[in-house]
Motif scaffolding. Sequence first.
Motif, PDB file in Angstrom:
ATOM      1  N   CYS A  16      80.383  17.094  31.913  1.00  0.00           N
ATOM      2  CA  CYS A  16      82.169  17.249  31.712  1.00  0.00           C
ATOM      3  C   CYS A  16      82.467  18.708  31.525  1.00  0.00           C
ATOM      4  O   CYS A  16      83.617  19.105  31.760  1.00  0.00           O
ATOM      5  CB  CYS A  16      81.872  15.893  29.976  1.00  0.00           C
ATOM      6  N   SER A  17      81.703  19.231  30.393  1.00  0.00           N
ATOM      7  CA  SER A  17      82.120  20.166  30.217  1.00  0.00           C
ATOM      8  C   SER A  17      82.664  21.649  30.887  1.00  0.00           C
ATOM      9  O   SER A  17      83.254  21.854  31.070  1.00  0.00           O
ATOM     10  CB  SER A  17      81.208  20.763  28.830  1.00  0.00           C
ATOM     11  N   MET A  18      81.495  22.106  32.014  1.00  0.00           N
ATOM     12  CA  MET A  18      81.828  22.412  33.221  1.00  0.00           C
ATOM     13  C   MET A  18      82.608  21.776  33.425  1.00  0.00           C
ATOM     14  O   MET A  18      83.885  23.227  34.337  1.00  0.00           O
ATOM     15  CB  MET A  18      80.031  22.138  34.198  1.00  0.00           C
ATOM     16  N   ILE A  19      83.130  20.879  34.274  1.00  0.00           N
ATOM     17  CA  ILE A  19      84.509  20.598  35.026  1.00  0.00           C
ATOM     18  C   ILE A  19      85.406  20.334  34.420  1.00  0.00           C
ATOM     19  O   ILE A  19      86.370  21.117  34.752  1.00  0.00           O
ATOM     20  CB  ILE A  19      84.633  18.988  35.340  1.00  0.00           C
ATOM     21  N   ARG A  20      85.808  20.627  32.908  1.00  0.00           N
ATOM     22  CA  ARG A  20      86.924  20.935  32.095  1.00  0.00           C
ATOM     23  C   ARG A  20      86.843  23.019  32.035  1.00  0.00           C
ATOM     24  O   ARG A  20      87.853  23.194  32.302  1.00  0.00           O
ATOM     25  CB  ARG A  20      86.286  20.321  30.237  1.00  0.00           C
ATOM     26  N   ALA A  21      86.101  23.102  32.150  1.00  0.00           N
ATOM     27  CA  ALA A  21      85.846  24.738  32.453  1.00  0.00           C
ATOM     28  C   ALA A  21      86.774  25.574  33.071  1.00  0.00           C
ATOM     29  O   ALA A  21      87.517  26.118  33.259  1.00  0.00           O
ATOM     30  CB  ALA A  21      84.714  25.900  32.055  1.00  0.00           C
ATOM     31  N   ALA A  22      86.758  24.721  34.283  1.00  0.00           N
ATOM     32  CA  ALA A  22      86.975  25.035  35.705  1.00  0.00           C
ATOM     33  C   ALA A  22      88.654  24.456  35.880  1.00  0.00           C
ATOM     34  O   ALA A  22      89.014  24.926  36.116  1.00  0.00           O
ATOM     35  CB  ALA A  22      86.006  24.103  36.754  1.00  0.00           C
ATOM     36  N   GLU A  23      88.696  23.599  35.121  1.00  0.00           N
ATOM     37  CA  GLU A  23      90.396  23.296  34.826  1.00  0.00           C
ATOM     38  C   GLU A  23      90.655  24.172  34.703  1.00  0.00           C
ATOM     39  O   GLU A  23      92.452  23.877  35.022  1.00  0.00           O
ATOM     40  CB  GLU A  23      90.644  21.579  33.884  1.00  0.00           C
ATOM     41  N   LEU A  24      90.750  24.840  33.444  1.00  0.00           N
ATOM     42  CA  LEU A  24      90.868  25.705  32.185  1.00  0.00           C
ATOM     43  C   LEU A  24      92.179  26.618  33.010  1.00  0.00           C
ATOM     44  O   LEU A  24      92.730  27.211  32.580  1.00  0.00           O
ATOM     45  CB  LEU A  24      90.436  26.689  31.817  1.00  0.00           C
ATOM     46  N   ILE A  41      87.947  25.010  23.452  1.00  0.00           N
ATOM     47  CA  ILE A  41      88.578  25.609  24.974  1.00  0.00           C
ATOM     48  C   ILE A  41      88.299  26.906  24.504  1.00  0.00           C
ATOM     49  O   ILE A  41      89.193  27.753  23.765  1.00  0.00           O
ATOM     50  CB  ILE A  41      89.473  25.524  25.642  1.00  0.00           C
ATOM     51  N   GLY A  42      88.533  28.205  25.255  1.00  0.00           N
ATOM     52  CA  GLY A  42      88.954  29.263  25.570  1.00  0.00           C
ATOM     53  C   GLY A  42      88.807  30.148  26.747  1.00  0.00           C
ATOM     54  O   GLY A  42      88.263  29.831  27.628  1.00  0.00           O
ATOM     55  N   GLY A  86      79.917  24.062  28.514  1.00  0.00           N
ATOM     56  CA  GLY A  86      80.409  24.490  30.199  1.00  0.00           C
ATOM     57  C   GLY A  86      81.043  25.808  30.071  1.00  0.00           C
ATOM     58  O   GLY A  86      81.958  26.165  29.250  1.00  0.00           O
ATOM     59  N   MET A  87      80.643  26.453  30.496  1.00  0.00           N
ATOM     60  CA  MET A  87      80.799  28.722  31.111  1.00  0.00           C
ATOM     61  C   MET A  87      81.290  28.674  32.590  1.00  0.00           C
ATOM     62  O   MET A  87      79.906  28.419  33.114  1.00  0.00           O
ATOM     63  CB  MET A  87      79.841  28.984  30.450  1.00  0.00           C
ATOM     64  N   ILE A 117      85.815  32.317  36.869  1.00  0.00           N
ATOM     65  CA  ILE A 117      86.308  31.520  38.385  1.00  0.00           C
ATOM     66  C   ILE A 117      87.279  33.661  38.987  1.00  0.00           C
ATOM     67  O   ILE A 117      87.031  34.191  38.083  1.00  0.00           O
ATOM     68  CB  ILE A 117      87.559  30.633  38.386  1.00  0.00           C
ATOM     69  N   GLY A 118      86.462  34.075  39.790  1.00  0.00           N
ATOM     70  CA  GLY A 118      86.886  35.372  39.709  1.00  0.00           C
ATOM     71  C   GLY A 118      86.750  36.083  38.650  1.00  0.00           C
ATOM     72  O   GLY A 118      85.446  36.339  38.426  1.00  0.00           O
ATOM     73  N   ASN A 119      86.669  37.043  38.128  1.00  0.00           N
ATOM     74  CA  ASN A 119      87.072  38.147  37.145  1.00  0.00           C
ATOM     75  C   ASN A 119      86.597  37.198  35.535  1.00  0.00           C
ATOM     76  O   ASN A 119      86.561  37.817  34.496  1.00  0.00           O
ATOM     77  CB  ASN A 119      87.085  39.624  36.974  1.00  0.00           C
ATOM     78  N   THR A 120      86.946  35.870  35.471  1.00  0.00           N
ATOM     79  CA  THR A 120      87.659  35.602  34.079  1.00  0.00           C
ATOM     80  C   THR A 120      86.704  34.119  34.019  1.00  0.00           C
ATOM     81  O   THR A 120      86.599  33.835  34.659  1.00  0.00           O
ATOM     82  CB  THR A 120      88.908  34.956  33.880  1.00  0.00           C
ATOM     83  N   VAL A 121      86.059  34.349  32.542  1.00  0.00           N
ATOM     84  CA  VAL A 121      85.113  33.696  32.184  1.00  0.00           C
ATOM     85  C   VAL A 121      85.862  31.996  31.716  1.00  0.00           C
ATOM     86  O   VAL A 121      86.034  32.295  30.624  1.00  0.00           O
ATOM     87  CB  VAL A 121      83.778  34.193  30.846  1.00  0.00           C
ATOM     88  N   TYR A 122      86.091  30.992  31.672  1.00  0.00           N
ATOM     89  CA  TYR A 122      86.526  30.280  30.898  1.00  0.00           C
ATOM     90  C   TYR A 122      85.012  28.768  30.778  1.00  0.00           C
ATOM     91  O   TYR A 122      84.268  28.766  30.999  1.00  0.00           O
ATOM     92  CB  TYR A 122      87.527  29.182  32.021  1.00  0.00           C
ATOM     93  N   GLY A 123      85.285  29.079  29.331  1.00  0.00           N
ATOM     94  CA  GLY A 123      84.934  27.690  27.896  1.00  0.00           C
ATOM     95  C   GLY A 123      85.244  26.878  27.563  1.00  0.00           C
ATOM     96  O   GLY A 123      85.998  26.638  26.716  1.00  0.00           O
ATOM     97  N   VAL A 124      84.590  25.913  27.730  1.00  0.00           N
ATOM     98  CA  VAL A 124      84.677  24.338  26.963  1.00  0.00           C
ATOM     99  C   VAL A 124      83.606  24.125  26.131  1.00  0.00           C
ATOM    100  O   VAL A 124      82.204  23.991  26.761  1.00  0.00           O
ATOM    101  CB  VAL A 124      85.273  23.036  27.367  1.00  0.00           C
ATOM    102  N   GLU A 125      83.587  24.067  24.917  1.00  0.00           N
ATOM    103  CA  GLU A 125      82.391  23.441  23.779  1.00  0.00           C
ATOM    104  C   GLU A 125      82.851  21.572  23.399  1.00  0.00           C
ATOM    105  O   GLU A 125      83.873  21.018  23.346  1.00  0.00           O
ATOM    106  CB  GLU A 125      82.668  24.096  23.225  1.00  0.00           C
ATOM    107  N   LEU A 126      82.458  20.815  23.821  1.00  0.00           N
ATOM    108  CA  LEU A 126      82.195  18.876  24.114  1.00  0.00           C
ATOM    109  C   LEU A 126      81.615  18.567  22.792  1.00  0.00           C
ATOM    110  O   LEU A 126      80.658  18.837  23.120  1.00  0.00           O
ATOM    111  CB  LEU A 126      82.399  18.324  25.113  1.00  0.00           C
ATOM    112  N   PHE A 127      82.374  18.124  21.743  1.00  0.00           N
ATOM    113  CA  PHE A 127      80.989  17.212  20.878  1.00  0.00           C
ATOM    114  C   PHE A 127      81.292  15.956  20.904  1.00  0.00           C
ATOM    115  O   PHE A 127      82.680  15.404  20.950  1.00  0.00           O
ATOM    116  CB  PHE A 127      81.419  18.073  19.662  1.00  0.00           C
ATOM    117  N   ALA A 128      80.308  14.941  20.676  1.00  0.00           N
ATOM    118  CA  ALA A 128      80.255  14.043  20.774  1.00  0.00           C
ATOM    119  C   ALA A 128      79.548  13.301  19.333  1.00  0.00           C
ATOM    120  O   ALA A 128      78.350  13.749  19.075  1.00  0.00           O
ATOM    121  CB  ALA A 128      79.875  13.495  21.759  1.00  0.00           C
TER     122      ALA A 128
END
Length: 367
Positions: A63-71, A100-101, A135-136, A139-150
């Motif tokens: 899920c975090s990988m999906i969210r990172a790509a969505e950013l 997110i970041g 999720g890291m 995409i292109g030259n940019t790295v997007y990241g998401v941490e999901l906690f539960a």
Amino acid sequence: MMKKRLLTLLLAALLLLSILPAAGAAGETRLYDWSFEILDRMNELRAQNGLSPLTMDETLLECSMIRAAELATNYGHTRPNGRQWYTVYPGTYRAMGENIGYGYTSAQNAHEMWANSRDHRENILNPEYTCCGVGMVRIGNTVYGVELFADSSCLKKAVSAGQYVSGGNSSPMASTPTPSYNQPTTGYSQPTTVAGFRDVMSNSYYADAVQWAVNRNIVSGTASGTFSPNQSCTRGEIVTLLWRAAGAPRMYGSCPFQDVHSSDFFYQACIWAVRNGVTYGTTSTTFSPYQTCTRAEAVTFLWRNAGQPRVTRSSGFWDVPSNQYYSTAVAWAHQNGIAEGTTFATFSPNLTCTRAQIVEFIYRWKT
């Protein structure tokens, strides 16, 4: 009858596959090695704060990988389809959080930016959370990241770094369920920035403080178009910000410190700080203007600048003993909503104070 039922099931399966996206978007590279390195760094931080380690859950990781790509399509806690971020998780849960970041240069850089941001740090050090997904994605030259906690309700299957290989655009775990979402085919939403700085997002906790400080000429960027919110603040920088917040009064006379020169941007601020009892030198002849400032030192400077007001009770943080020079300052800052702890029970006085944090402290004190 059995053949008809099997045909119906096959058609249903094909229809389902046609509406589910691929695990990785086009041009997407998943950085699993970054994900597990960040997990290790988060758990080191949690151990330092007396908390149990987080476990990487298989579903949360996907899920975090999906969210990172969505950013890359829609930066923020709202998904490209307009739904809230937590809808990426396909099951039920009691408590979840998201960090997110983007724009990271390494796993260490990503962790430090999250750990040095108040709201993101609260998620990392939330004792209620027991599992996560990191999720890291490049995409292109940019790295997007998401941490999901539960909490424990989401811990279904623990996974480790050895089960994943970085560089692919799909999960190597064949059994990983892929939550569905509806990706829009048109439109691209650029992240909103503040005060002309491309590294200060409008949804960051310090956005209003930075805008306020820039409007009053209290702070400026570190380079063209950047504020560097997570960069460590030095003694020279902090006294300069406090001096400017006081109206940048003109100071006359010489400075007693050998390491502070009239050509330095902090020259006037150092004289002002010493004369007003905000801070003193590290020795009788040195100020150490380039020495990084801790959170304890920063709130102590602020408290002295405020006239050293009395407090009626302790800070309540177990890592702020009453016999420390900063104990009253921390209690004052906390009780007046100027500075919060890094967790509900800790202040982390010896952590370096960042540029974002000191500007936020001054903004809360002045407003």
